[in-house]
Structure formats: structure tokens, C-alpha cells
Design a protein around this motif. Structure first.
Motif, short mmCIF file in Angstrom:
data_model
loop_
_atom_site.label_atom_id
_atom_site.label_comp_id
_atom_site.label_asym_id
_atom_site.label_seq_id
_atom_site.Cartn_x
_atom_site.Cartn_y
_atom_site.Cartn_z
N LYS A 157 -8.60 -2.81 -4.84
CA LYS A 157 -7.25 -2.96 -5.48
C LYS A 157 -6.03 -2.05 -4.72
O LYS A 157 -4.66 -2.25 -4.83
CB LYS A 157 -6.96 -3.11 -7.31
CG LYS A 157 -7.55 -4.32 -7.92
CD LYS A 157 -7.25 -4.05 -9.23
CE LYS A 157 -8.33 -5.60 -9.91
NZ LYS A 157 -8.44 -5.93 -11.41
N ARG A 208 -3.26 -17.61 -6.76
CA ARG A 208 -3.27 -17.33 -8.24
C ARG A 208 -2.51 -17.48 -8.93
O ARG A 208 -1.94 -16.29 -9.79
CB ARG A 208 -3.91 -15.92 -7.53
CG ARG A 208 -4.93 -14.98 -7.11
CD ARG A 208 -4.81 -14.31 -6.07
NE ARG A 208 -6.75 -13.74 -5.31
CZ ARG A 208 -7.53 -14.93 -5.19
NH1 ARG A 208 -6.53 -16.27 -4.83
NH2 ARG A 208 -8.61 -15.51 -4.44
N LYS A 209 -1.68 -18.22 -8.71
CA LYS A 209 -0.61 -18.18 -9.78
C LYS A 209 0.36 -17.65 -9.29
O LYS A 209 1.12 -18.06 -10.42
CB LYS A 209 -1.50 -19.12 -10.50
CG LYS A 209 -2.74 -20.20 -10.90
CD LYS A 209 -2.78 -20.52 -12.35
CE LYS A 209 -3.62 -21.83 -11.95
NZ LYS A 209 -3.84 -23.09 -11.35
N TYR A 210 1.02 -17.43 -8.68
CA TYR A 210 2.09 -16.86 -8.20
C TYR A 210 2.85 -17.48 -8.47
O TYR A 210 3.56 -18.53 -8.05
CB TYR A 210 2.41 -15.94 -7.23
CG TYR A 210 1.50 -14.63 -6.64
CD1 TYR A 210 -0.06 -14.54 -7.31
CD2 TYR A 210 1.73 -13.75 -5.59
CE1 TYR A 210 -0.77 -13.08 -7.35
CE2 TYR A 210 0.81 -12.18 -5.42
CZ TYR A 210 -0.48 -12.10 -6.41
OH TYR A 210 -1.16 -11.37 -5.98
N SER A 255 -14.56 -17.67 -1.77
CA SER A 255 -12.94 -17.60 -1.27
C SER A 255 -13.01 -19.09 -1.26
O SER A 255 -13.01 -18.90 0.58
CB SER A 255 -11.66 -17.43 -1.17
OG SER A 255 -10.30 -17.32 -1.06
N ASN A 284 -7.45 -9.61 -5.31
CA ASN A 284 -8.13 -9.25 -6.40
C ASN A 284 -6.86 -9.34 -7.71
O ASN A 284 -6.89 -8.26 -8.83
CB ASN A 284 -8.66 -7.08 -6.81
CG ASN A 284 -9.80 -7.94 -5.16
OD1 ASN A 284 -10.55 -8.67 -5.53
ND2 ASN A 284 -9.64 -7.30 -4.58
N SER A 285 -6.24 -9.20 -7.43
CA SER A 285 -4.59 -10.67 -8.63
C SER A 285 -4.93 -11.35 -9.25
O SER A 285 -5.28 -12.16 -8.82
CB SER A 285 -3.49 -9.80 -7.81
OG SER A 285 -3.25 -11.10 -7.08
N LYS A 286 -4.17 -11.12 -10.14
CA LYS A 286 -3.61 -12.83 -11.14
C LYS A 286 -2.08 -13.03 -10.54
O LYS A 286 -1.60 -12.26 -10.46
CB LYS A 286 -4.51 -11.94 -12.28
CG LYS A 286 -6.02 -12.47 -12.42
CD LYS A 286 -6.16 -12.28 -14.00
CE LYS A 286 -7.97 -11.13 -14.55
NZ LYS A 286 -8.16 -11.58 -15.63
N SER A 287 -2.37 -13.79 -12.04
CA SER A 287 -0.56 -14.70 -11.63
C SER A 287 0.49 -13.45 -11.61
O SER A 287 0.44 -12.29 -12.33
CB SER A 287 -0.35 -15.36 -12.32
OG SER A 287 -0.48 -15.14 -14.39
N ARG A 288 1.61 -13.43 -10.65
CA ARG A 288 2.69 -12.61 -10.94
C ARG A 288 3.61 -13.39 -10.12
O ARG A 288 3.75 -14.33 -10.06
CB ARG A 288 2.46 -11.28 -9.94
CG ARG A 288 1.16 -11.13 -9.39
CD ARG A 288 1.26 -10.27 -8.19
NE ARG A 288 0.33 -8.91 -8.61
CZ ARG A 288 -0.48 -7.87 -7.55
NH1 ARG A 288 0.04 -7.66 -6.32
NH2 ARG A 288 -1.09 -6.69 -8.00
#
Length: 293
Positions: free
Chosen positions: A34, A99-101, A134, A44-48
Motif C-alpha cells: 500500500k 472501489r467506490k471512490y 481484477s 488495495n484501497s477502499k472507498s475514498r
């Protein structure tokens, strides 16, 4: 002869088995990474939530001071990647959406890279550890000529791009070594060098009339209600062939031309990349034109 064939089969089996094990091991480590680079950071992130996301090549990475956006109350990150093309910028935005940014504005540096729709192997290689994890990455690479080898031959991608995603990089991930890619909210400031290349000839450069990945970025923004801001960024006063930017404007009227906002050589580290001082002048102009309150 029979023994030779049996021996060969055993060697082949063991080789394939080792490749599968190493492939899984390397991939596992990349899935934990990360703090090495922007691609790993997003994957490797989630929603931001961002007010502004900046995309493009080094001419984005070096030209938009994200901290100046933040000072105006705009949560911002510069995801420009040195050496990157629109191929990589489009894929990175797709991963952010997956990732739902939540993104209000995308600023895309779109000028010199409009002249091609190829991948930048050195940058795109950093997506490859995740190609089996992915569907978005898989589909993005499917039209590339070496897709079958990269996707179906275990460990092949790590060997082919050893300099980018091979043993050394994996070792640094394990050791949790960081890079400066994520410093300064992704912005990489440059200084003036006496040996900087202050000459550039782009006479023979022409924008594609339909750049696939530019259009993808534009469409993604429209679908997700993201305000799309495409800009051309400055080049130094010594450039030959500056009518290239007029060609871009003719082919893509929606792209804002800022190539002459900063032209003095004193503000450039090289002819296509401004120093920190030049970037700050340019960023002030962008903030004034698009984010004034």
C-alpha cells in the motif's frame, strides 16, 4: 528414450509447479502493498472521497501542486504517473470507480499523450500482479498482443518485467520500504538543473482524432457524474512545433489550452516539465479558473 521422456515430463512438471507457487507468492505480497506506488495504493484501497483527482503523465505529476488545492478546502490527490499514458490513466480511474471512490472533479492532463493509444510498458507492468484478481484489469489488457502469455503462463509477467515487479520490488514490499510516490499528496516537485534539456521538437507529433482511452475517461466521468476537466499544460519557450496544441484544440474543443500560461525557461526543469515555482504559478491559474468561490 522412454526414460528421457519421463525425465523431461518430470522436469516440466516441477518447473510449472514452481512457477505457479512463485506466481501465487509474489501476487500475495503485492496484494498487501500500500505504500510503494500509486497503482498499489488504489488497488488495495477502499472507498475514498475526493473533491479533485488529478490524472495524467509526469506532466500532471510535476505540474499540479495538490497541497495548494487542499489549502482551498479541496480534498485532492495527484495520481499523475511519470512515463504513463492515457492507457494507464483510464485503468486507474476504472479501479477507483470499482472501489467506490466518490469524486467530484477529475483533472486530466491531456496533450502530448493524445498522440498515441499505446500502453506504457514500464507503468502498465505495475498493474499486472493483479491481473488474476481484477476483471477490470484483465479486460483492459485483453486487446494487447502479449495478453495470452501474461495471463495464462504462470510467473511469466514477473519474469518479463522483473525490473518493475520482480524479486527486488517484492523484497522491498516485504521489508515495507516506502517510496516518495505518495508524498506531497502525489505531487512531485522539480528543481532547476543546469543540464536540463531545454530544447524540444514536436513538429511531427499529431493527436489522434479519436483516442480510445481519452474517450473512456471522459465517458466514465459522465456516467458517474464527475466534472471532467481536461487541460493542456505548459511547455518552455524553446519548443519547436507548438502548433501541436492548436491541433489538439481542433480535434478536442473541450480541452482547455494552458500551454502558454508559463513559458519562461527559468520556470522549467526541462522543456516539458516545470519546476516547483512554475507549477505553483500554473496551479494558481487552474484554481482561479475552475475552483474560485
Amino acid at each position: 528414450m522412454k526414460q528421457f521422456l519421463i525425465y523431461t515430463a518430470k522436469v516440466l512438471f516441477i518447473t510449472i509447479l514452481i512457477a505457479i507457487v512463485l506466481d501465487g507468492l509474489y501476487t500475495y505480497f503485492f496484494l498487501q502493498s500500500k505504500n510503494r506506488g500509486k497503482i498499489e495504493d488504489v488497488f488495495n484501497s477502499k472507498s475514498r472521497n475526493y473533491d479533485v483527482v488529478i490524472l495524467g503523465s509526469s506532466r500532471a505529476n510535476n505540474h499540479f501542486d495538490a497541497k495548494m488545492f487542499e489549502a482551498k478546502g479541496l480534498k485532492t490527490f495527484n495520481y499523475g504517473m511519470s512515463g504513463g499514458h492515457l492507457f494507464e490513466a483510464s485503468l486507474l480511474l476504472k479501479l477507483m470507480i470499482e472501489r467506490k471512490y466518490t469524486i467530484k472533479n477529475v483533472i486530466l492532463e491531456a496533450d502530448l499523450n493524445l498522440s498515441n493509444d499505446h500502453q506504457s510498458e514500464g507503468v502498465s507492468a505495475k498493474f499486472l500482479p493483479y491481473i488474476h484478481n481484477s476483471e477490470i484489469i484483465k479486460k483492459h489488457f485483453e486487446s494487447e498482443k502479449d495478453f495470452n502469455e501474461l495471463y495464462y503462463i504462470p510467473f511469466y509477467r514477473y519474469v518479463k518485467f522483473d525490473g518493475k515487479i520482480g524479486f527486488r520490488e517484492t523484497y522491498k514490499i516485504v521489508k515495507e520500504e516506502t517510496t516518495n510516490s505518495l508524498d506531497n499528496l502525489g505531487y512531485y516537485p522539480l528543481v532547476k538543473h543546469k543540464n536540463g534539456n531545454m530544447k524540444n521538437n514536436i513538429v511531427n507529433l499529431n493527436p489522434l482524432t479519436h483516442n480510445k482511452y481519452y474517450e473512456e475517461i471522459k465517458a466514465i466521468c459522465k456516467t458517474n457524474n464527475i466534472n471532467f476537466i481536461a487541460v493542456m499544460t505548459p511547455m518552455c519557450e524553446n519548443v519547436v512545433g507548438m502548433n501541436y496544441f492548436d491541433k489538439v484544440k481542433k480535434a478536442y474543443p473541450e480541452i482547455h489550452n494552458y500551454e502558454n500560461v508559463v513559458i519562461e525557461n527559468q520556470y522549467f526543469s526541462s522543456c516539458g516539465h516545470m519546476t516547483d515555482a512554475g507549477a505553483k504559478i500554473f496551479t494558481v491559474k487552474i484554481l482561479k479558473d475552475f475552483f474560485h468561490k
